[in-house]
Each structure stands twice: as C-alpha cells, then as structure tokens.
Design an enzyme around this catalytic site. Structure first.
Site, PDB file in Angstrom:
ATOM      1  N   HIS A 115      47.819  10.661  53.068  1.00 10.57           N
ATOM      2  CA  HIS A 115      48.530   9.457  52.623  1.00 10.57           C
ATOM      3  C   HIS A 115      48.486   8.334  53.656  1.00 10.57           C
ATOM      4  O   HIS A 115      48.898   7.204  53.360  1.00 10.57           O
ATOM      5  CB  HIS A 115      49.979   9.787  52.228  1.00 10.57           C
ATOM      6  CG  HIS A 115      50.928   9.943  53.371  1.00 10.57           C
ATOM      7  ND1 HIS A 115      51.287  11.174  53.883  1.00 10.57           N
ATOM      8  CD2 HIS A 115      51.614   9.026  54.095  1.00 10.57           C
ATOM      9  CE1 HIS A 115      52.153  11.003  54.867  1.00 10.57           C
ATOM     10  NE2 HIS A 115      52.367   9.713  55.019  1.00 10.57           N
ATOM     11  N   ASP A 121      47.977  17.051  51.359  1.00  8.16           N
ATOM     12  CA  ASP A 121      48.139  15.828  52.153  1.00  8.16           C
ATOM     13  C   ASP A 121      47.540  16.043  53.544  1.00  8.16           C
ATOM     14  O   ASP A 121      48.256  16.204  54.538  1.00  8.16           O
ATOM     15  CB  ASP A 121      49.632  15.473  52.243  1.00  8.16           C
ATOM     16  CG  ASP A 121      49.871  14.079  52.789  1.00  8.16           C
ATOM     17  OD1 ASP A 121      48.892  13.337  53.000  1.00  8.16           O
ATOM     18  OD2 ASP A 121      51.048  13.738  53.022  1.00  8.16           O
ATOM     19  N   GLY A 145      56.475   6.242  59.954  1.00  5.36           N
ATOM     20  CA  GLY A 145      55.687   5.987  61.158  1.00  5.36           C
ATOM     21  C   GLY A 145      55.306   7.268  61.868  1.00  5.36           C
ATOM     22  O   GLY A 145      54.357   7.312  62.635  1.00  5.36           O
ATOM     23  N   SER A 166      54.464   9.808  60.050  1.00  3.55           N
ATOM     24  CA  SER A 166      53.527  10.394  59.102  1.00  3.55           C
ATOM     25  C   SER A 166      52.197  10.716  59.766  1.00  3.55           C
ATOM     26  O   SER A 166      51.681   9.940  60.570  1.00  3.55           O
ATOM     27  CB  SER A 166      53.273   9.436  57.942  1.00  3.55           C
ATOM     28  OG  SER A 166      54.388   9.366  57.097  1.00  3.55           O
ATOM     29  N   GLY A 167      51.641  11.873  59.399  1.00  5.20           N
ATOM     30  CA  GLY A 167      50.349  12.273  59.931  1.00  5.20           C
ATOM     31  C   GLY A 167      50.412  12.960  61.272  1.00  5.20           C
ATOM     32  O   GLY A 167      49.446  13.571  61.717  1.00  5.20           O
TER      33      GLY A 167
END
Length: 267
Positions: free
Chosen positions: A73, A119, A212, A214-215
């Site tokens: 995402h 994801d 922020g 994320s990942g």
C-alpha cells in the site's frame, strides 16, 4: 531450500544480519521514544518526489545488499521514489546517509487494497549498497515461524507520534508485545479481518504504529540475539493510532519467504 540457504548467506555478509554495531536501547517504557542513532541500521525511509522535494511516505527494511521490504500500500503508480538508508533525523543532512533509486519495485500480484490482503512489496536497489555501521540488513525469520503471544517486539519508524499529529523528525521505537491469532481475531478485537498471513502487536490503547510507520518493520530478537523482521506495518484502527483491542496489524513476513525468494531470484 537450497535457494533460501544461498540467500541467507548472502544477507549475512561481513557485518552479519540483524546485529547492529550500536545495539538498540530496548526498555519496557510505554510509548514511542527516540532511538539510539544507527541502532536499527536496516530501517529505511521510502521517499517520493513532490515538485522537486523529497518527502517521507513509508518505512521499510533493508534485507540484503540490494533488496528492501515494504508494504504494497506504500507504492503508487507514477510516483518517483528513492530509498534513504542510514537516516536518524529526517530534517538533517547526515554523513552516514545513503540514497538510492529503485531499479525495480515488485508489488505482490495478489495485493488487494479493498480487503488489505498480501500487503507486501519488494524494492530492488539500482546498485548494491555497502554495509556500514549505519547501513546493514535485518535477518529474515524461518519460513512459517509463528511468534508466541506477548513476544517483546519493537516497531520502528518516523510515523505520527499521535493521532493527526506531525510525523516524527527522529526515528522512533516502541515496544509492541505480540497478540496471538486467537486473541486478535476475537469479535471485539479485529475479528475475521485478520488472516493467518498477518501478525498483530500492541492493542493496549497506549502505543501502536501510526500513519507514516506503514511499511516499516516489526523487529523481534531471536534466541541468538540477532534481530529479525517479522512484520510489515499494514493497518491499524481508523479511529485512533492507539485504540484498545485494535492492535497494529502487520503482514507476517514468515508467510511470504517463498514468494520473496522467487521474486529476488527472478529479478
């Protein structure tokens, strides 16, 4: 099996995966805190170009000299990205920092943004990065490994420090105990939205991942003392960054080892 062994040896390199020169100061302090500089040297900042200015959008994890792990995402078609490694303070120019352009970005072919499935994405760097005290790889967990309930793992990132707040300038870390699948899928927790390809951590209403982050990685120390990336920050409560019984949900890395190996061999 042989491919995985070869890849694991490649990751280890001279520095050894998951063994920072400057070990993180891990405490049971509740809430996010500034990290010890260069103590999570596999943490990257994924940045995109907006009218000539590079902006942080997501975290990620360096897993070899040339590959970065992040969330599907985090990737948008048409954006120009760069990977910032060796960063501590996003607002400062730091000698240890390395910036590289992606050669290839591989988003999972079954990524489903509607139901948030698969994801996960891989970024191949344009050229291999040289490992230093500030830039090195995290280890990968064994294929299929399941973390036990309450395992003490840490989320790291430059995400928002509070709901609706600004992103952090300095890299943050926070203790997020693992929540087992049986608990996380209870009706008053996440219910059926959480699948067995995911791992939950946090949910105490005090600290969690936030926008922020994320990942970025869920860092868990193995029995030998090396840090493994067990999760990729995927989603959390839309109501708040710190909402009871709504732990941060991560893509479970150990569920995708075969997929990762196949893509890294193909590219």
């Amino acid at each position: 099996m042989m491919k995985f062994v070869v890849f694991a040896l490649f990751v280890a390199g001279a520095y050894g995966c998951g063994l920072p020169t400057f070990p993180p100061v891990v405490t049971r302090v509740v809430g996010g805190v500034d990290v010890r500089p260069n103590s999570w040297p596999w943490q990257i900042s994924l940045q995109y170009n907006r009218q000539g200015e590079w902006r942080h959008t997501c975290g990620g994890t360096l897993i070899s000299h040339q590959w970065v792990l992040t969330a599907a995402h985090c990737i948008s078609n048409g954006r120009e990205y760069r990977v910032a490694m060796g960063k501590h303070n996003l607002l400062e120019t730091e000698e240890a920092s390395v910036f590289m352009t992606p050669a290839t970005i591989v988003v999972h072919e079954k990524w489903n943004p509607l139901f948030i499935r698969n994801d996960i994405a891989l970024i191949k760097l344009e050229t291999p990065v040289t490992f230093t005290d500030s830039v090195m790889a995290a280890c990968l967990p064994p294929n299929g490994f399941i973390l036990p309930h309450n395992a003490p793992c840490y989320v790291t990132g430059w995400g928002r420090t509070s709901t609706g707040g600004p992103i952090a300038d300095i890299l943050q870390q926070a203790l997020l105990p693992v929540v087992d699948h049986a608990t996380c899928t209870k009706p008053d927790w996440w219910g059926p939205q959480v699948k067995d390809t995911m791992v939950c951590a946090g949910g105490d209403g005090v600290v969690s991942g936030c926008n922020g982050d994320s990942g970025g990685p869920l860092n868990c120390q193995n029995a030998d003392g090396a840090w493994e990336v067990h999760g990729i920050v995927s989603f959390g409560s839309g109501l708040s960054c710190n909402f009871p019984k709504k732990p941060t949900v991560f893509t479970r890395v150990s569920a995708y080892i075969d997929w990762m190996n196949s893509k890294m061999m193909a590219y």
